[in-house]
Design a protein around this motif. Structure first.
Motif, PDB file in Angstrom:
ATOM      1  N   LEU A 129       0.850  -1.185   0.000  1.00 63.65           N
ATOM      2  CA  LEU A 129       0.000   0.000   0.000  1.00 63.65           C
ATOM      3  C   LEU A 129       0.882   1.229   0.000  1.00 63.65           C
ATOM      4  CD1 LEU A 129      -2.825   1.356   0.349  1.00 63.65           C
ATOM      5  CD2 LEU A 129      -2.473   1.152   2.828  1.00 63.65           C
ATOM      6  N   LEU A 130       0.554   2.210  -0.839  1.00 61.30           N
ATOM      7  CA  LEU A 130       1.295   3.470  -0.916  1.00 61.30           C
ATOM      8  C   LEU A 130       0.477   4.581  -0.273  1.00 61.30           C
ATOM      9  CD1 LEU A 130       2.668   3.336  -4.586  1.00 61.30           C
ATOM     10  CD2 LEU A 130       3.800   2.600  -2.489  1.00 61.30           C
ATOM     11  N   LEU A 131       1.132   5.390   0.541  1.00 59.69           N
ATOM     12  CA  LEU A 131       0.514   6.588   1.103  1.00 59.69           C
ATOM     13  C   LEU A 131       1.166   7.797   0.447  1.00 59.69           C
ATOM     14  CD1 LEU A 131       0.308   5.791   4.932  1.00 59.69           C
ATOM     15  CD2 LEU A 131      -1.386   5.366   3.147  1.00 59.69           C
ATOM     16  N   HIS A 132       0.377   8.527  -0.331  1.00 63.71           N
ATOM     17  CA  HIS A 132       0.864   9.724  -1.018  1.00 63.71           C
ATOM     18  C   HIS A 132       0.657  10.917  -0.079  1.00 63.71           C
ATOM     19  CE1 HIS A 132       0.833  12.312  -4.930  1.00 63.71           C
ATOM     20  NE2 HIS A 132       1.661  12.762  -4.012  1.00 63.71           N
ATOM     21  N   VAL A 133       1.752  11.358   0.545  1.00 61.89           N
ATOM     22  CA  VAL A 133       1.690  12.444   1.520  1.00 61.89           C
ATOM     23  C   VAL A 133       1.812  13.776   0.783  1.00 61.89           C
ATOM     24  CG1 VAL A 133       2.676  13.408   3.626  1.00 61.89           C
ATOM     25  CG2 VAL A 133       2.736  10.935   3.233  1.00 61.89           C
ATOM     26  N   VAL A 134       0.856  14.670   1.026  1.00 62.69           N
ATOM     27  CA  VAL A 134       0.802  15.963   0.349  1.00 62.69           C
ATOM     28  C   VAL A 134       0.835  17.067   1.397  1.00 62.69           C
ATOM     29  CG1 VAL A 134      -0.529  17.463  -1.184  1.00 62.69           C
ATOM     30  CG2 VAL A 134      -0.522  14.986  -1.558  1.00 62.69           C
ATOM     31  N   ASP A 135       1.694  18.057   1.173  1.00 59.37           N
ATOM     32  CA  ASP A 135       1.740  19.244   2.027  1.00 59.37           C
ATOM     33  C   ASP A 135       0.624  20.186   1.578  1.00 59.37           C
ATOM     34  OD1 ASP A 135       2.252  21.499   3.454  1.00 59.37           O
ATOM     35  OD2 ASP A 135       4.322  21.762   2.775  1.00 59.37           O
ATOM     36  N   LEU A 136      -0.424  20.237   2.378  1.00 59.83           N
ATOM     37  CA  LEU A 136      -1.584  21.040   1.988  1.00 59.83           C
ATOM     38  C   LEU A 136      -1.404  22.519   2.314  1.00 59.83           C
ATOM     39  CD1 LEU A 136      -4.177  20.138   0.614  1.00 59.83           C
ATOM     40  CD2 LEU A 136      -5.333  20.229   2.825  1.00 59.83           C
ATOM     41  N   ALA A 137      -0.385  22.840   3.107  1.00 62.13           N
ATOM     42  CA  ALA A 137      -0.137  24.247   3.464  1.00 62.13           C
ATOM     43  C   ALA A 137       1.333  24.558   3.237  1.00 62.13           C
ATOM     44  CB  ALA A 137      -0.541  24.513   4.911  1.00 62.13           C
ATOM     45  N   PRO A 138       1.786  24.595   1.973  1.00 62.05           N
ATOM     46  CA  PRO A 138       3.207  24.826   1.695  1.00 62.05           C
ATOM     47  C   PRO A 138       3.657  26.190   2.196  1.00 62.05           C
ATOM     48  CG  PRO A 138       1.925  25.023  -0.317  1.00 62.05           C
ATOM     49  CD  PRO A 138       0.993  24.495   0.738  1.00 62.05           C
ATOM     50  N   PHE A 139       4.905  26.234   2.683  1.00 63.47           N
ATOM     51  CA  PHE A 139       5.450  27.478   3.222  1.00 63.47           C
ATOM     52  C   PHE A 139       5.746  28.488   2.119  1.00 63.47           C
ATOM     53  CE2 PHE A 139       9.027  30.085   4.678  1.00 63.47           C
ATOM     54  CZ  PHE A 139       8.493  30.607   5.849  1.00 63.47           C
ATOM     55  N   ASP A 140       6.252  27.995   0.985  1.00 68.26           N
ATOM     56  CA  ASP A 140       6.606  28.895  -0.120  1.00 68.26           C
ATOM     57  C   ASP A 140       5.364  29.309  -0.886  1.00 68.26           C
ATOM     58  OD1 ASP A 140       9.274  28.610   0.559  1.00 68.26           O
ATOM     59  OD2 ASP A 140       9.547  26.878  -0.788  1.00 68.26           O
ATOM     60  N   GLU A 141       5.261  30.596  -1.165  1.00 74.21           N
ATOM     61  CA  GLU A 141       4.145  31.096  -1.960  1.00 74.21           C
ATOM     62  C   GLU A 141       4.324  30.691  -3.418  1.00 74.21           C
ATOM     63  OE1 GLU A 141       3.737  35.252  -1.468  1.00 74.21           O
ATOM     64  OE2 GLU A 141       3.332  35.166   0.698  1.00 74.21           O
ATOM     65  N   GLY A 142       3.217  30.488  -4.076  1.00 81.45           N
ATOM     66  CA  GLY A 142       3.250  30.091  -5.480  1.00 81.45           C
ATOM     67  C   GLY A 142       3.346  28.602  -5.697  1.00 81.45           C
ATOM     68  N   VAL A 143       3.539  27.822  -4.648  1.00 78.03           N
ATOM     69  CA  VAL A 143       3.593  26.366  -4.766  1.00 78.03           C
ATOM     70  C   VAL A 143       2.180  25.812  -4.770  1.00 78.03           C
ATOM     71  CG1 VAL A 143       4.361  24.229  -3.695  1.00 78.03           C
ATOM     72  CG2 VAL A 143       5.835  26.247  -3.639  1.00 78.03           C
ATOM     73  N   GLU A 144       1.861  25.021  -5.781  1.00 82.35           N
ATOM     74  CA  GLU A 144       0.530  24.438  -5.914  1.00 82.35           C
ATOM     75  C   GLU A 144       0.570  22.974  -5.488  1.00 82.35           C
ATOM     76  OE1 GLU A 144      -2.253  25.828  -6.577  1.00 82.35           O
ATOM     77  OE2 GLU A 144      -1.446  27.830  -6.971  1.00 82.35           O
ATOM     78  N   PRO A 145      -0.057  22.613  -4.371  1.00 80.49           N
ATOM     79  CA  PRO A 145      -0.057  21.208  -3.933  1.00 80.49           C
ATOM     80  C   PRO A 145      -0.638  20.260  -4.973  1.00 80.49           C
ATOM     81  CG  PRO A 145      -0.826  22.645  -2.174  1.00 80.49           C
ATOM     82  CD  PRO A 145      -0.723  23.493  -3.396  1.00 80.49           C
ATOM     83  N   ALA A 146      -1.672  20.696  -5.701  1.00 80.19           N
ATOM     84  CA  ALA A 146      -2.284  19.825  -6.702  1.00 80.19           C
ATOM     85  C   ALA A 146      -1.305  19.519  -7.831  1.00 80.19           C
ATOM     86  CB  ALA A 146      -3.553  20.468  -7.252  1.00 80.19           C
ATOM     87  N   ALA A 147      -0.572  20.540  -8.285  1.00 79.72           N
ATOM     88  CA  ALA A 147       0.400  20.333  -9.362  1.00 79.72           C
ATOM     89  C   ALA A 147       1.512  19.396  -8.917  1.00 79.72           C
ATOM     90  CB  ALA A 147       0.979  21.672  -9.806  1.00 79.72           C
ATOM     91  N   GLU A 148       1.946  19.552  -7.665  1.00 79.73           N
ATOM     92  CA  GLU A 148       2.991  18.673  -7.157  1.00 79.73           C
ATOM     93  C   GLU A 148       2.488  17.237  -7.032  1.00 79.73           C
ATOM     94  OE1 GLU A 148       4.322  20.354  -3.508  1.00 79.73           O
ATOM     95  OE2 GLU A 148       5.803  21.631  -4.503  1.00 79.73           O
ATOM     96  N   ALA A 149       1.250  17.064  -6.576  1.00 75.30           N
ATOM     97  CA  ALA A 149       0.691  15.717  -6.440  1.00 75.30           C
ATOM     98  C   ALA A 149       0.563  15.030  -7.795  1.00 75.30           C
ATOM     99  CB  ALA A 149      -0.672  15.794  -5.756  1.00 75.30           C
ATOM    100  N   LEU A 150       0.113  15.767  -8.795  1.00 78.23           N
ATOM    101  CA  LEU A 150      -0.003  15.192 -10.141  1.00 78.23           C
ATOM    102  C   LEU A 150       1.365  14.857 -10.717  1.00 78.23           C
ATOM    103  CD1 LEU A 150      -2.828  17.484 -11.610  1.00 78.23           C
ATOM    104  CD2 LEU A 150      -3.032  15.096 -10.902  1.00 78.23           C
ATOM    105  N   ALA A 151       2.365  15.661 -10.391  1.00 77.74           N
ATOM    106  CA  ALA A 151       3.722  15.388 -10.874  1.00 77.74           C
ATOM    107  C   ALA A 151       4.257  14.092 -10.280  1.00 77.74           C
ATOM    108  CB  ALA A 151       4.646  16.553 -10.536  1.00 77.74           C
ATOM    109  N   ILE A 152       3.979  13.843  -8.990  1.00 80.57           N
ATOM    110  CA  ILE A 152       4.420  12.609  -8.347  1.00 80.57           C
ATOM    111  C   ILE A 152       3.760  11.400  -9.007  1.00 80.57           C
ATOM    112  CG2 ILE A 152       4.321  11.264  -6.219  1.00 80.57           C
ATOM    113  CD1 ILE A 152       6.403  13.388  -6.114  1.00 80.57           C
TER     114      ILE A 152
END
Length: 377
Positions: free
Chosen positions: A240-263
């Protein structure tokens, strides 16, 4: 100890001892006949899985392992002594391949498993085996056989029930440290995890599972960018894989959805089988969001990644097929127990399903044939 998960070695088994060609020579026995003994067997090289070893670092410094040759035969019907075998202790989860043929020689999946890597050569025959009624004084003896020699690639793939993946600084190390006794390095900068970490998660007094944390992935990891690509292979053995996503990134302009899709895309490009493994979403760092904003941020994230899976209802039977979403704060341990208990229920249900499938498989009965051999019915 430095974590090493790949090594290349050479193993050489011992040569068998030569057979002896001699004749009995004693007082008052003028025609004693042949008495040359056989040569001893050469030593073999074995791999042994050891759960107390967790790295291949030893095989980075010693590249060649050679067993001793067997002793040659002697007169007076004395056989040569066989050489001792060599045992190479390796971590559980080590995959051994032949460099020349690229075939899998062994896959060490459980403690104590023992596999022959190179077989020692047989000893030669002494002249006592060649005497007959027409050849009373044979002078021939056979030489010992050469032992096998191989170049091997050792590849360690850690064995775990659950694997964590995600971008650097997503909170994977914090999560594994909050639910297990593992203490990986945790810091407020990316790539703090430089090698896989294993932690035993105890869900209750009688149940536990193993969780693996690998270095964070970045876009282009399948082509070698970042660190995580070297360790993606360790996730291939997880159930089983757990895809951990930072929902409150510290850096501005970082999109959690874009990062999740990239992974997800990197998994697909690296290995389709790894991409198709059961994968759950773990939305981390929700404690950094305002309560009123939390539900809206989660809904927007799921919409951006195209998540259309409703949360399954496990009231009657646990659903093994539908992906799940969890909202947690690994640092504050908020929602982590619910995650642990759900994972345990998933693993228990999966084990029950596998046991049921194995019980339903027909048993092959064995019946004797006319030639005396045993064949399936």
């Amino acid at each position: 100890m430095k974590f090493i998960d790949e090594a290349k070695i050479e193993v050489v088994a011992g040569r068998g001892g030569n057979g002896a060609a001699s004749f009995r020579r004693e007082k008052f026995v003028p025609k004693g006949g042949p008495d040359g003994g056989d040569g001893g067997r050469g030593g073999s090289v074995w791999a042994v899985a050891d759960e107390n070893i967790n790295t291949l670092v030893e095989y980075r410094f010693v590249k060649r392992y050679q067993a001793k040759n067997g002793e040659k035969g002697h007169g007076s019907d004395r056989y040569g002594r066989g050489a001792d075998d060599i045992e190479l202790r390796m971590p559980v989860g080590t995959l051994i391949r032949d460099v020349d043929t690229e075939q899998v020689v062994a896959d060490l999946t459980h403690h104590g498993q023992k596999v022959c890597l190179a077989k020692g050569g047989k000893g030669g025959l002494g002249n006592i085996h060649f005497k007959s009624s027409v050849n009373r004084a044979p002078k021939q003896a056979t030489p010992g056989e050469d032992g096998e020699a191989r170049s091997l690639l050792l590849e360690l793939k850690v064995l775990a029930d659950v694997g964590l993946l995600g971008m650097p600084n997503a909170g994977k190390s914090t999560l594994i440290s909050s639910v297990s006794a593992a203490r990986p390095k945790v810091a407020d900068y990316p790539f703090t995890t430089l090698h896989p970490n294993l932690g035993v998660v105890r869900s209750d007094d009688n149940h536990s599972f193993v969780m693996a944390d690998i270095p964070g992935l970045i876009e282009g990891a399948a082509e070698g960018a970042g660190l995580g690509h070297r360790f993606l292979k360790h996730l291939s053995r997880t159930g089983l894989l757990l895809h951990v996503v930072d929902l409150a990134p510290f850096d501005e302009g970082v999109e959690p959805a874009a990062e999740a899709l990239a992974i997800i895309e990197e998994l697909r490009r690296y290995d389709e089988a790894l991409h198709d493994k059961p994968r759950w979403l773990v939305l981390n760092k929700i404690d950094m969001l305002v309560d009123d904003e939390r539900a809206e941020r989660v809904a927007q994230f799921l919409a951006d990644i195209g998540w259309d899976h409703p949360q399954p209802d496990d009231q009657f039977e646990f659903d093994l097929t539908t992906p799940r979403v969890f909202q947690i704060s690994a640092l504050a341990r908020e929602g982590t127990q619910e995650l642990v208990q759900t994972i345990q229920r998933y693993l228990d249900a999966k084990h029950e399903l596998l046991a049921k499938q194995q019980a339903e498989q027909p048993v092959m009965a064995e019946v004797p044939t006319t030639n005396g051999l045993i064949q399936p019915e």
